[in-house]
Design a protein around this motif. Structure first.
Motif, PDB file in Angstrom:
ATOM      1  N   PHE A  42       0.831  -1.202   0.000  1.00  0.00           N
ATOM      2  CA  PHE A  42       0.000   0.000   0.000  1.00  0.00           C
ATOM      3  C   PHE A  42       0.867   1.255   0.000  1.00  0.00           C
ATOM      4  O   PHE A  42       0.642   2.177  -0.795  1.00  0.00           O
ATOM      5  CB  PHE A  42      -0.932  -0.014   1.214  1.00  0.00           C
ATOM      6  N   ARG A  43       1.871   1.275   0.871  1.00  0.00           N
ATOM      7  CA  ARG A  43       2.743   2.457   0.963  1.00  0.00           C
ATOM      8  C   ARG A  43       3.606   2.595  -0.298  1.00  0.00           C
ATOM      9  O   ARG A  43       3.879   3.692  -0.758  1.00  0.00           O
ATOM     10  CB  ARG A  43       3.640   2.392   2.203  1.00  0.00           C
ATOM     11  N   LYS A  44       4.016   1.479  -0.887  1.00  0.00           N
ATOM     12  CA  LYS A  44       4.796   1.513  -2.126  1.00  0.00           C
ATOM     13  C   LYS A  44       3.937   2.029  -3.281  1.00  0.00           C
ATOM     14  O   LYS A  44       4.384   2.847  -4.078  1.00  0.00           O
ATOM     15  CB  LYS A  44       5.341   0.118  -2.443  1.00  0.00           C
ATOM     16  N   PHE A  45       2.698   1.547  -3.366  1.00  0.00           N
ATOM     17  CA  PHE A  45       1.769   1.991  -4.406  1.00  0.00           C
ATOM     18  C   PHE A  45       1.545   3.498  -4.324  1.00  0.00           C
ATOM     19  O   PHE A  45       1.445   4.182  -5.341  1.00  0.00           O
ATOM     20  CB  PHE A  45       0.437   1.241  -4.281  1.00  0.00           C
ATOM     21  N   ARG A  46       1.461   4.012  -3.107  1.00  0.00           N
ATOM     22  CA  ARG A  46       1.286   5.451  -2.901  1.00  0.00           C
ATOM     23  C   ARG A  46       2.549   6.241  -3.260  1.00  0.00           C
ATOM     24  O   ARG A  46       2.521   7.455  -3.369  1.00  0.00           O
ATOM     25  CB  ARG A  46       0.947   5.743  -1.429  1.00  0.00           C
ATOM     26  N   GLY A  47       3.671   5.540  -3.415  1.00  0.00           N
ATOM     27  CA  GLY A  47       4.928   6.205  -3.736  1.00  0.00           C
ATOM     28  C   GLY A  47       5.714   6.633  -2.509  1.00  0.00           C
ATOM     29  O   GLY A  47       6.682   7.391  -2.621  1.00  0.00           O
ATOM     30  N   ASP A  48       5.318   6.141  -1.339  1.00  0.00           N
ATOM     31  CA  ASP A  48       6.017   6.511  -0.107  1.00  0.00           C
ATOM     32  C   ASP A  48       7.394   5.861  -0.017  1.00  0.00           C
ATOM     33  O   ASP A  48       8.331   6.473   0.502  1.00  0.00           O
ATOM     34  CB  ASP A  48       5.197   6.112   1.126  1.00  0.00           C
ATOM     35  N   TYR A  49       7.498   4.622  -0.494  1.00  0.00           N
ATOM     36  CA  TYR A  49       8.763   3.883  -0.413  1.00  0.00           C
ATOM     37  C   TYR A  49       8.955   3.087  -1.689  1.00  0.00           C
ATOM     38  O   TYR A  49       7.998   2.636  -2.293  1.00  0.00           O
ATOM     39  CB  TYR A  49       8.767   2.924   0.792  1.00  0.00           C
ATOM     40  N   LYS A  50      10.207   2.890  -2.037  1.00  0.00           N
ATOM     41  CA  LYS A  50      10.513   2.071  -3.212  1.00  0.00           C
ATOM     42  C   LYS A  50      10.956   0.670  -2.813  1.00  0.00           C
ATOM     43  O   LYS A  50      10.762  -0.269  -3.558  1.00  0.00           O
ATOM     44  CB  LYS A  50      11.607   2.743  -4.041  1.00  0.00           C
ATOM     45  N   THR A  51      11.583   0.544  -1.647  1.00  0.00           N
ATOM     46  CA  THR A  51      12.102  -0.758  -1.229  1.00  0.00           C
ATOM     47  C   THR A  51      11.575  -1.125   0.156  1.00  0.00           C
ATOM     48  O   THR A  51      11.168  -0.263   0.937  1.00  0.00           O
ATOM     49  CB  THR A  51      13.640  -0.750  -1.165  1.00  0.00           C
ATOM     50  N   MET A  52      11.631  -2.412   0.446  1.00  0.00           N
ATOM     51  CA  MET A  52      11.229  -2.907   1.766  1.00  0.00           C
ATOM     52  C   MET A  52      12.155  -2.341   2.841  1.00  0.00           C
ATOM     53  O   MET A  52      11.720  -2.055   3.952  1.00  0.00           O
ATOM     54  CB  MET A  52      11.250  -4.430   1.784  1.00  0.00           C
ATOM     55  N   GLU A  53      13.412  -2.138   2.502  1.00  0.00           N
ATOM     56  CA  GLU A  53      14.360  -1.586   3.474  1.00  0.00           C
ATOM     57  C   GLU A  53      13.952  -0.167   3.880  1.00  0.00           C
ATOM     58  O   GLU A  53      14.009   0.181   5.066  1.00  0.00           O
ATOM     59  CB  GLU A  53      15.787  -1.585   2.905  1.00  0.00           C
ATOM     60  N   GLU A  54      13.543   0.652   2.921  1.00  0.00           N
ATOM     61  CA  GLU A  54      13.072   2.010   3.237  1.00  0.00           C
ATOM     62  C   GLU A  54      11.842   1.940   4.141  1.00  0.00           C
ATOM     63  O   GLU A  54      11.726   2.711   5.090  1.00  0.00           O
ATOM     64  CB  GLU A  54      12.701   2.775   1.968  1.00  0.00           C
ATOM     65  N   PHE A  55      10.943   1.032   3.804  1.00  0.00           N
ATOM     66  CA  PHE A  55       9.736   0.866   4.607  1.00  0.00           C
ATOM     67  C   PHE A  55      10.087   0.470   6.041  1.00  0.00           C
ATOM     68  O   PHE A  55       9.583   1.058   6.994  1.00  0.00           O
ATOM     69  CB  PHE A  55       8.832  -0.183   3.963  1.00  0.00           C
ATOM     70  N   LYS A  56      10.975  -0.509   6.216  1.00  0.00           N
ATOM     71  CA  LYS A  56      11.369  -0.952   7.556  1.00  0.00           C
ATOM     72  C   LYS A  56      12.033   0.180   8.334  1.00  0.00           C
ATOM     73  O   LYS A  56      11.805   0.324   9.539  1.00  0.00           O
ATOM     74  CB  LYS A  56      12.306  -2.156   7.465  1.00  0.00           C
ATOM     75  N   GLU A  57      12.837   0.979   7.658  1.00  0.00           N
ATOM     76  CA  GLU A  57      13.508   2.113   8.315  1.00  0.00           C
ATOM     77  C   GLU A  57      12.499   3.149   8.800  1.00  0.00           C
ATOM     78  O   GLU A  57      12.762   3.859   9.777  1.00  0.00           O
ATOM     79  CB  GLU A  57      14.509   2.768   7.366  1.00  0.00           C
ATOM     80  N   SER A  58      11.368   3.247   8.133  1.00  0.00           N
ATOM     81  CA  SER A  58      10.371   4.261   8.506  1.00  0.00           C
ATOM     82  C   SER A  58       9.832   4.041   9.922  1.00  0.00           C
ATOM     83  O   SER A  58       9.349   4.983  10.545  1.00  0.00           O
ATOM     84  CB  SER A  58       9.223   4.285   7.496  1.00  0.00           C
ATOM     85  N   PHE A  59       9.924   2.824  10.438  1.00  0.00           N
ATOM     86  CA  PHE A  59       9.455   2.535  11.789  1.00  0.00           C
ATOM     87  C   PHE A  59      10.349   3.169  12.858  1.00  0.00           C
ATOM     88  O   PHE A  59       9.966   3.262  14.013  1.00  0.00           O
ATOM     89  CB  PHE A  59       9.363   1.025  12.028  1.00  0.00           C
ATOM     90  N   SER A  60      11.553   3.589  12.469  1.00  0.00           N
ATOM     91  CA  SER A  60      12.492   4.144  13.452  1.00  0.00           C
ATOM     92  C   SER A  60      12.196   5.602  13.800  1.00  0.00           C
ATOM     93  O   SER A  60      12.750   6.128  14.761  1.00  0.00           O
ATOM     94  CB  SER A  60      13.936   4.004  12.950  1.00  0.00           C
ATOM     95  N   THR A  61      11.334   6.260  13.030  1.00  0.00           N
ATOM     96  CA  THR A  61      10.965   7.637  13.369  1.00  0.00           C
ATOM     97  C   THR A  61       9.583   7.634  14.026  1.00  0.00           C
ATOM     98  O   THR A  61       8.741   6.809  13.680  1.00  0.00           O
ATOM     99  CB  THR A  61      10.923   8.537  12.121  1.00  0.00           C
ATOM    100  N   PRO A  62       9.347   8.535  14.960  1.00  0.00           N
ATOM    101  CA  PRO A  62       8.028   8.573  15.604  1.00  0.00           C
ATOM    102  C   PRO A  62       6.882   8.756  14.603  1.00  0.00           C
ATOM    103  O   PRO A  62       5.859   8.076  14.701  1.00  0.00           O
ATOM    104  CB  PRO A  62       8.124   9.765  16.555  1.00  0.00           C
ATOM    105  N   ALA A  63       7.044   9.641  13.639  1.00  0.00           N
ATOM    106  CA  ALA A  63       5.979   9.875  12.654  1.00  0.00           C
ATOM    107  C   ALA A  63       5.754   8.637  11.790  1.00  0.00           C
ATOM    108  O   ALA A  63       4.614   8.237  11.544  1.00  0.00           O
ATOM    109  CB  ALA A  63       6.309  11.078  11.780  1.00  0.00           C
ATOM    110  N   GLY A  64       6.838   8.032  11.318  1.00  0.00           N
ATOM    111  CA  GLY A  64       6.720   6.832  10.494  1.00  0.00           C
ATOM    112  C   GLY A  64       6.075   5.690  11.251  1.00  0.00           C
ATOM    113  O   GLY A  64       5.220   4.983  10.723  1.00  0.00           O
ATOM    114  N   PHE A  65       6.483   5.510  12.495  1.00  0.00           N
ATOM    115  CA  PHE A  65       5.905   4.465  13.333  1.00  0.00           C
ATOM    116  C   PHE A  65       4.405   4.709  13.512  1.00  0.00           C
ATOM    117  O   PHE A  65       3.592   3.798  13.331  1.00  0.00           O
ATOM    118  CB  PHE A  65       6.605   4.428  14.696  1.00  0.00           C
ATOM    119  N   PHE A  66       4.026   5.933  13.838  1.00  0.00           N
ATOM    120  CA  PHE A  66       2.619   6.272  14.051  1.00  0.00           C
ATOM    121  C   PHE A  66       1.780   6.026  12.796  1.00  0.00           C
ATOM    122  O   PHE A  66       0.718   5.418  12.863  1.00  0.00           O
ATOM    123  CB  PHE A  66       2.481   7.733  14.500  1.00  0.00           C
ATOM    124  N   ILE A  67       2.275   6.467  11.651  1.00  0.00           N
ATOM    125  CA  ILE A  67       1.534   6.291  10.390  1.00  0.00           C
ATOM    126  C   ILE A  67       1.374   4.810  10.070  1.00  0.00           C
ATOM    127  O   ILE A  67       0.279   4.347   9.732  1.00  0.00           O
ATOM    128  CB  ILE A  67       2.233   7.039   9.234  1.00  0.00           C
TER     129      ILE A  67
END
Length: 119
Positions: A72-97
């Motif tokens: 879903f997040r890749k389709f929206r253009g938020d991330y290109k790779t699974m690694e970018e997606f996993k890294e997003s959990f390390s920020t408070p905003a990314g974790f919350f979203i």
């Protein structure tokens, strides 16, 4: 109390109260941990029919792999790779979203139950 309200309460119990931190951290990468979590989660819904419980278990297992959320997040253009997606959990905003979207996915699973499509 409506069926949706009951489902929501049991969801909160199974997905938050009965899930220890270690399980929440490991369930996305270890299928056995995810299976155990989904089994415990589904037991909360044992007052429902077997087809409903199978629906709840299966969809919860798939959603908790985080692959639907990533797609879903890749389709929206938020991330290109699974690694970018996993890294997003390390920020408070990314974790919350990510957690908010994950919970929305879980709650949407209740729609066919509430509408009586699965009995």
């Amino acid at each position: 109390m409506t069926i949706f309200e009951k489902l929501l309460i049991f969801h909160l119990i199974g997905d938050w109260i009965l899930q220890p931190t270690w399980m929440g951290v490991r369930k996305t990468s270890e299928w056995k941990v995810r299976f155990l979590h989904c089994l415990i989660y589904t037991i909360c819904f044992a007052w429902l029919s077997l087809p409903v419980c199978l629906w709840i278990f299966t969809t919860h297992y798939i959603i908790d792999s985080y692959k639907p959320l990533y797609w879903f997040r890749k389709f929206r253009g938020d991330y290109k790779t699974m690694e970018e997606f996993k890294e997003s959990f390390s920020t408070p905003a990314g974790f919350f979203i990510n957690v908010t979207l994950d919970q929305i996915f879980h709650i949407l699973v209740f729609v066919p139950i509430v509408l009586g499509w699965i009995k």
